[in-house]
Design a protein around this motif. Structure first.
Motif, PDB file in Angstrom:
ATOM      1  N   UNK A 321      21.250 -19.108  33.774  1.00  0.00           N
ATOM      2  CA  UNK A 321      20.600 -18.879  32.468  1.00  0.00           C
ATOM      3  C   UNK A 321      19.498 -19.903  32.254  1.00  0.00           C
ATOM      4  N   UNK A 322      18.570 -19.542  31.349  1.00  0.00           N
ATOM      5  CA  UNK A 322      17.492 -20.472  31.012  1.00  0.00           C
ATOM      6  C   UNK A 322      17.787 -21.137  29.680  1.00  0.00           C
ATOM      7  N   UNK A 391      17.067  -7.561  32.821  1.00  0.00           N
ATOM      8  CA  UNK A 391      17.403  -6.909  31.538  1.00  0.00           C
ATOM      9  C   UNK A 391      16.678  -7.734  30.484  1.00  0.00           C
ATOM     10  N   UNK A 392      15.803  -7.059  29.729  1.00  0.00           N
ATOM     11  CA  UNK A 392      15.027  -7.834  28.754  1.00  0.00           C
ATOM     12  C   UNK A 392      15.272  -7.318  27.351  1.00  0.00           C
ATOM     13  N   UNK A 393      14.907  -8.165  26.382  1.00  0.00           N
ATOM     14  CA  UNK A 393      15.015  -7.773  24.981  1.00  0.00           C
ATOM     15  C   UNK A 393      13.634  -7.942  24.365  1.00  0.00           C
ATOM     16  N   UNK A 394      13.274  -6.997  23.464  1.00  0.00           N
ATOM     17  CA  UNK A 394      11.972  -7.056  22.810  1.00  0.00           C
ATOM     18  C   UNK A 394      10.951  -6.190  23.511  1.00  0.00           C
ATOM     19  N   UNK A 395       9.753  -6.168  22.954  1.00  0.00           N
ATOM     20  CA  UNK A 395       8.676  -5.376  23.562  1.00  0.00           C
ATOM     21  C   UNK A 395       7.395  -6.208  23.630  1.00  0.00           C
ATOM     22  N   UNK A 402      16.902 -11.595  29.259  1.00  0.00           N
ATOM     23  CA  UNK A 402      18.080 -12.195  28.582  1.00  0.00           C
ATOM     24  C   UNK A 402      18.691 -13.321  29.425  1.00  0.00           C
ATOM     25  N   UNK A 403      18.377 -13.319  30.736  1.00  0.00           N
ATOM     26  CA  UNK A 403      18.890 -14.409  31.593  1.00  0.00           C
ATOM     27  C   UNK A 403      18.114 -15.700  31.366  1.00  0.00           C
ATOM     28  N   UNK A 404      17.001 -15.639  30.628  1.00  0.00           N
ATOM     29  CA  UNK A 404      16.242 -16.870  30.354  1.00  0.00           C
ATOM     30  C   UNK A 404      16.760 -17.617  29.135  1.00  0.00           C
ATOM     31  N   UNK A 405      17.754 -16.991  28.468  1.00  0.00           N
ATOM     32  CA  UNK A 405      18.304 -17.661  27.275  1.00  0.00           C
ATOM     33  C   UNK A 405      19.698 -18.189  27.598  1.00  0.00           C
ATOM     34  N   UNK A 410      22.286 -15.882  23.365  1.00  0.00           N
ATOM     35  CA  UNK A 410      22.096 -14.425  23.437  1.00  0.00           C
ATOM     36  C   UNK A 410      23.275 -13.707  22.773  1.00  0.00           C
ATOM     37  N   UNK A 411      24.497 -14.205  23.026  1.00  0.00           N
ATOM     38  CA  UNK A 411      25.681 -13.517  22.483  1.00  0.00           C
ATOM     39  C   UNK A 411      25.753 -13.593  20.954  1.00  0.00           C
ATOM     40  N   UNK A 412      25.026 -14.565  20.382  1.00  0.00           N
ATOM     41  CA  UNK A 412      24.988 -14.610  18.908  1.00  0.00           C
ATOM     42  C   UNK A 412      24.356 -13.341  18.341  1.00  0.00           C
TER      43      UNK A 412
END
Ligand SMILES: Nc1ncnc2c1ncn2[C@@H]1O[C@H](COP(=O)(O)OP(=O)(O)OP(=O)(O)O)[C@@H](O)[C@H]1O
Length: 583
Positions: A321-322, A391-395, A402-405, A410-412
């Motif tokens: 994770x990032x 797997x990303x979130x947002x546009x 999501x692996x950068x957080x 992210x789970x919050x």
């Protein structure tokens, strides 16, 4: 000798206060050995032609003074080492817990829960116990032996050498037999873990085993492990005796060599009576701790095995994770070129999977059993590490992998309601506060009402403080389900995953849960996984998954018109509604 660096690595600290304890232990060992020097001078005085009682009394007083200092020293050392040991145990547990928290679910799948449990409880307990009970005695014994060896060599090097002549041989025998004993000890530990797993499995599956008349011997896995453990533990015990036994016998042989040397020197008149007496008394004092040492060393073997197992867990890779913690306004989830296989699977479940879940909409994921629906939810929740892809979130420019957080961050943003949810052995309020630790009672009552649990809680004598789960009131499947919806409502996360949340419920429960879920999904991005297509027919977007691939997507009517897998499943389910069991 005590693998202090390994322990430092495990605890992640410098083991504060250890140097002081080592110093005090060496001082104590000196005070324990010195009276033997005094004894020699008392003997000399006693056997002299003009014994001096006052001189002897002063020497005895000196010994008594040292004993008093030792009482104080031993107390400090014991307290210090206990505190350091407990602290080390606490830190190792914390470090392991922290590490396990960051590990992908794959670890828990490959490793039986019994083994993890054993490492968390027994292995750390062993490390802590050896530390608190053996560390000081080993240093003390080593120091006493060194002081004695030095003193006796200085007094009469010939007798000193005779007394210690068999020591190198004893050490060699110990090292040679230790490898054999270790192999057995390690095998026994493995069997104990297997036994633990089999017992846990037996308890978990008791209901099924009873209904299929598989109790007792009929459950052969447990029976086989029990038999193997019983047979092998005897062999392991025999193997464990060898290092201690060979060391002790050879060390004691040193006493014989000393007796021969003393007799020879006495006959040759090259040794005086006080020296003979001194060596005889010192031999008893020298050999006893040496024999104790072999027991300590045997215990240290267990320490090594326990440390290795703890290290095995700590060496397992954690989820990557990032550290980025962006503000997430748009919850569009996009899978791009995702490849994923379960550990040990023959072939990948997803190959180059692309899909999109639009923000603030209800997306349904449907497909035959085993097509990969729940796995998609697990990948979004970062339960597993992807083989590759994103797997990303947002546009647009706000898009984040999501692996950068950090996983926790992210789970919050997620609330997940599974088909079966875990109820902690705690009060109803605390079971809800898992979702929001500082929630007020008013907030709890609000979600209880929305989750259609109000009547149930009002009927409980202690209301929110009622114990539920293993130690208290047991809830029905539907009640548990609504409790987990209440938890999700309390968390109020922007992305909601409902994984078969209404499966296998009776119509009344299902209606209540549907109402509760309506409250949960208001103005949220929702991913619903459902077998029953009637429950998702009004979803904004439906993704149809088959064998790990999205084969259709759109709205219900559109998919029916496609005359493909979705319409096939729909028609089958419509027909199924008219089925009934006949006798
Ligand atoms: N933890 C796991 N370890 C190994 N394989 C798994 C694991 N979980 C699921 N699988 C396999 O992955 C495939 C997809 O499983 P998944 O649970 O995602 O399917 P699903 O579509 O949700 O099924 P269902 O509708 O029956 O719940 C199946 O072949 C399953 O056997």
């Amino acid at each position: 000798m005590l693998r202090i660096n390994t322990l430092k690595r495990l605890t992640g600290t410098s083991l504060d206060g250890l140097n002081r304890t080592v110093f005090l232990t060496v001082v104590d060992a000196f005070f324990a050995s010195a009276p033997y020097g005094f004894l020699y001078y008392i003997l000399l005085d006693m056997l002299s032609d003009t014994p001096n009682l006052q001189h002897q009394f002063m020497l005895v007083l000196g010994c008594a003074g040292m004993m008093i200092v030792r009482v104080y020293l031993v107390r400090i050392i014991h307290l210090d080492i206990s505190l350091i040991g407990f602290d080390a145990g606490k830190k190792i547990r914390q470090q392991l817990g922290e590490h396990l928290r960051k590990m992908p679910m794959g670890f828990f799948q490959r490793t039986d829960f019994g083994s993890v449990n054993n490492t968390l409880l027994k292995d750390i307990d062993m490390i802590e116990r050896i530390f608190t009970h053996l560390y000081a005695p080993i240093i003390a014994t080593t120091s006493v032996l060194c002081f004695f060896a030095l003193g006796l060599l200085l007094k009469d090097w010939r007798m000193g050498v005779a007394m210690m002549s068999t020591l190198p041989l004893a050490c060699l025998a110990y090292l040679l037999t230790r490898a054999y004993a270790r192999k057995w000890q390690s095998h026994m530990q493995y069997l104990m873990h297997q036994l633990n797993d089999a017992v846990m499995e037996y308890m978990d599956g008791l209901k099924e085993l009873k209904s299929y008349r598989m109790m007792g011997k009929a459950f052969s896995r447990l029976d086989d492990v029990l038999t193997a453990t019983q047979q092998q533990s005897l062999k392991a015990e025999k193997a464990a005796v060898w290092p201690v036994y060979s060391f002790n016998v050879l060390v004691e042989a040193g006493l014989m060599v000393l007796l021969v040397a003393l007799t020879w020197a006495w006959l040759e008149q090259t040794i005086a009576l006080p020296e003979v007496l001194l060596f005889l008394i010192a031999a008893v004092r020298f050999f006893r701790p040496l024999l104790n040492m072999s027991m300590f060393l045997a215990e240290l073997n267990y320490l090594d095995l326990a440390v290795n197992r703890v290290n095995d867990v700590l060496d397992q890779p954690t989820l990557q994770h990032g550290d980025s913690q962006p503000k997430l306004d748009d919850m569009t989830i996009t899978f791009k070129g995702v490849n994923f296989s379960y550990p040990g699977a023959q072939q990948p479940l997803f190959e180059n999977l692309d899909l999109s879940i639009p923000s603030n909409k209800v997306t349904a994921l449907v497909g035959p059993s085993g097509s990969g629906k729940s796995t998609i939810a697990s990948l979004i929740a970062r339960f597993w590490q992807l083989d590759s892809g994103e797997i990303s979130v947002g546009t647009g420019t706000g898009k984040v992998d999501i692996a950068n957080m950090p996983v926790e961050y992210w789970l919050q943003h997620l609330s997940i309601v599974f088909q079966s949810n875990y109820i902690f052995n705690d009060t109803l309020a605390n079971n809800l506060r898992v979702a929001k630790a500082d929630a007020s009672d008013e907030e709890l009552w609000r979600v209880i009402e929305l989750a259609k649990l109000k009547n149930l809680v009002l009927d409980m004598d202690l209301g929110l403080d009622t114990e539920i789960g293993a130690g208290g009131m047991h809830l029905s499947g539907g009640e548990k389900q609504r409790l987990s919806i209440a938890r999700a409502l309390l968390k109020d996360a922007p992305f909601v995953i409902l994984d078969e949340a209404t499966a296998s419920l009776d119509p009344e429960n299902e209606r209540d849960i549907q109402i509760a879920m309506q409250a949960l999904v208001q103005e949220k991005t929702v991913l619903v996984i459902a077998h029953k297509l009637t429950t998702i027919q009004y979803a904004d977007h439906i993704l149809v998954l088959d064998k790990g691939k999205i084969i259709e997507q759109g709205e219900h009517c559109q998919l029916l018109n496609n005359q493909s897998l979705y319409s096939e499943l729909w028609n089958l389910q419509q027909q199924a509604q008219s089925w009934h069991l006949a006798v």
